[in-house]
Design an enzyme around this catalytic site. Structure first.
Site, PDB file in Angstrom:
ATOM      1  CE1 TYR A 110      -3.418  -2.764   0.775  1.00 21.94           C
ATOM      2  CE2 TYR A 110      -4.614  -0.729   1.165  1.00 21.94           C
ATOM      3  CZ  TYR A 110      -4.608  -2.090   0.923  1.00 21.94           C
ATOM      4  OH  TYR A 110      -5.798  -2.751   0.839  1.00 21.94           O
ATOM      5  CE  LYS A 129       2.390 -17.984  -1.799  1.00 24.29           C
ATOM      6  NZ  LYS A 129       1.568 -19.211  -1.808  1.00 24.29           N
ATOM      7  CG  ASP A 162      -1.395 -20.403  -0.384  1.00 28.19           C
ATOM      8  OD1 ASP A 162      -0.867 -20.301   0.749  1.00 28.19           O
ATOM      9  OD2 ASP A 162      -0.860 -21.039  -1.312  1.00 28.19           O
ATOM     10  CG  ASP A 185      -7.942  -4.930   1.880  1.00 31.19           C
ATOM     11  OD1 ASP A 185      -8.891  -4.473   2.519  1.00 31.19           O
ATOM     12  OD2 ASP A 185      -7.885  -4.917   0.631  1.00 31.19           O
ATOM     13  CG  ASP A 236     -13.595  -7.373   2.245  1.00 30.57           C
ATOM     14  OD1 ASP A 236     -13.387  -6.572   3.179  1.00 30.57           O
ATOM     15  OD2 ASP A 236     -14.098  -7.040   1.153  1.00 30.57           O
TER      16      ASP A 236
HETATM   17  C1  IPM Z   1     -10.350  -1.285   4.062  1.00 25.10           C
HETATM   18  C2  IPM Z   1     -10.600  -0.737   2.682  1.00 25.10           C
HETATM   19  C3  IPM Z   1      -9.440   0.143   2.279  1.00 25.10           C
HETATM   20  C4  IPM Z   1      -8.187  -0.698   2.261  1.00 25.10           C
HETATM   21  C5  IPM Z   1      -9.602   0.888   0.936  1.00 25.10           C
HETATM   22  C6  IPM Z   1     -10.874   1.687   0.874  1.00 25.10           C
HETATM   23  C7  IPM Z   1      -8.405   1.736   0.616  1.00 25.10           C
HETATM   24  O1  IPM Z   1     -10.790  -1.776   1.769  1.00 25.10           O
HETATM   25  O2  IPM Z   1     -10.268  -0.486   5.005  1.00 25.10           O
HETATM   26  O3  IPM Z   1     -10.243  -2.502   4.210  1.00 25.10           O
HETATM   27  O4  IPM Z   1      -7.898  -1.374   1.282  1.00 25.10           O
HETATM   28  O5  IPM Z   1      -7.474  -0.681   3.272  1.00 25.10           O
HETATM   29 MN    MN Z   2     -10.768  -3.777   2.636  1.00 31.03          MN
END
Ligand code: IPM
Ligand code: MN
Length: 356
Positions: free
Chosen positions: A142, A190, A222, A246, A250
């Site tokens: 990032y 990894k 993975d 990240d 999710d």
């Molecule tokens: C999160 C979001 C952010 C990230 C984006 C919006 C930049 O997906 O906070 O997880 O990737 O960190």
């Molecule tokens: Mn995210």
């Protein structure tokens, strides 16, 4: 107690979900006699539209002066569909993380009994799962430089960089949380491919020795992605680098039933930030249908982490659980077709807190 909060609603559904969260914050402050003062500031696409900067200096100043930052979401299709835009809303969030030194993003994953059947996993796999993902937030791809394109535009590159110091501080934090929980750390990397991951593993192996009471497990990313859906209960504290975290969070959020449920706390050097992990969900913006619970639960984390007000945090959690038991929820998790509006859920929760 005096609570001084910076409120950054951001883009998409950000303003409407933060509004619900603030109802809960106000209700709790009233109940416990805390003196609340808060100010709104711009971040993201709305900040670009108004000032040209996704994280304006004024917003940063306000964050630095506040005890906590309560954040909504960032992102807009206007920019998602325009890869050549020079200024992007996400730079606001990344800039804020970097400038506030928020190196640790804590994402607790817990299940709610009334949501078990909404999980894409079988209930017996997910029931009782309770773990914490600690995502490194200010390093890795990032932020690594160089990043960009070749002159002819046909080659692009990102750089993944980690220093020993960055790894040490986050891994230590993971062990400290594990000591207060079920005493297990899973280090996700990894290391079979990436140099940064090999440094992560080396540093983690050194730190592991300082915490003999905690069990350590090393796992390739993975494999961790697979294990999250196969055996989520095997995790206690998971620690990983920025990008892996990240992606995995999710995945982790949806196994509990809805992406709209997972809160987070970003902590580090300066003021901590509390935000839902879901994004700005532009398709729902302004429709009063988005699930405010992740944002309201982020307020619970704010009371606990920023102010050490545990009872206040617990009351917000209790109110959220009660709203789910009573089926006062938005359409993503509603039963029998009866869905409530974002603002109705927020009002119900604030009222529950007030009446308690
Ligand atoms: C999160 C979001 C952010 C990230 C984006 C919006 C930049 O997906 O906070 O997880 O990737 O960190
Ligand atoms: Mn995210």
């Amino acid at each position: 107690m005096k609570l001084n909060i910076a409120v950054l609603p951001g883009d998409g559904i950000g303003p409407e979900i933060v509004e619900q969260g603030m109802k809960a914050v106000k209700a709790v402050c009233e109940k416990y006699g805390h003196e609340l003062s808060y100010k709104h500031a711009l971040v993201g696409a709305v900040a670009i539209d108004e000032t040209g900067n996704p994280y304006p200096d004024e917003t940063h100043e306000l964050c630095m002066q506040s005890d906590a930052v309560y954040f909504g979401a960032i992102g807009s299709p206007k920019y998602d569909n325009n890869p050549s835009a020079k200024v992007r809303p996400e730079q606001g969030l990344l800039g804020m993380r970097k400038k506030l030194g928020l190196f640790a993003n804590i994402r607790p994953v817990t299940t709610f009994p009334s949501l078990l059947h909404k999980s894409p996993l079988r209930a017996e796999l997910i029931e009782g799962a309770d773990f914490m993902c600690i995502r490194e937030l200010t390093g890795g791809m990032y932020f690594g430089r160089p990043q960009g394109r070749s002159e002819d535009g046909n080659t692009a590159y990102d750089t993944c960089v980690y220093t020993r110091e960055e790894i040490e501080r986050i891994v230590r934090l993971a062990y400290q949380y594990a000591q207060k929980r079920r005493k297990k750390v899973t280090v996700v990397d990894k290391a079979n491919v990436l140099a940064t991951s090999r440094l992560w593993r080396q540093v983690a192996q050194e730190i592991e020795k300082e915490y003999p009471d905690v069990e350590t497990e090393y796992m390739f990313v993975d494999n961790a992605a697979m294990r999250l859906v196969q055996w989520p209960k095997s995790f206690d504290v998971m620690v990983t680098e920025n990008m892996f975290g990240d992606i995995l969070t999710d995945e982790a959020s949806v196994i509990t039933g809805s992406l709209g449920m997972l809160p987070s706390a970003s902590i580090g050097v300066h003021t901590s930030v509390f935000e839902p992990i879901h994004g700005s969900y532009p398709q729902a913006a302004g429709k009063n249908i988005a699930n405010p619970l992740a944002t309201i639960l982020s307020a619970a984390l704010m009371f606990e982490y920023a102010f050490n007000l545990m009872e206040e945090g617990a009351l917000i959690r209790e109110a959220v659980a009660a709203s789910m038991d009573a089926n006062i929820v938005t359409e993503d998790i509603a039963e029998n077709g009866k869905a409530y509006k974002t603002s109705e859920v927020g009002d119900w929760i604030a009222e529950y807190i007030a009446k308690k």
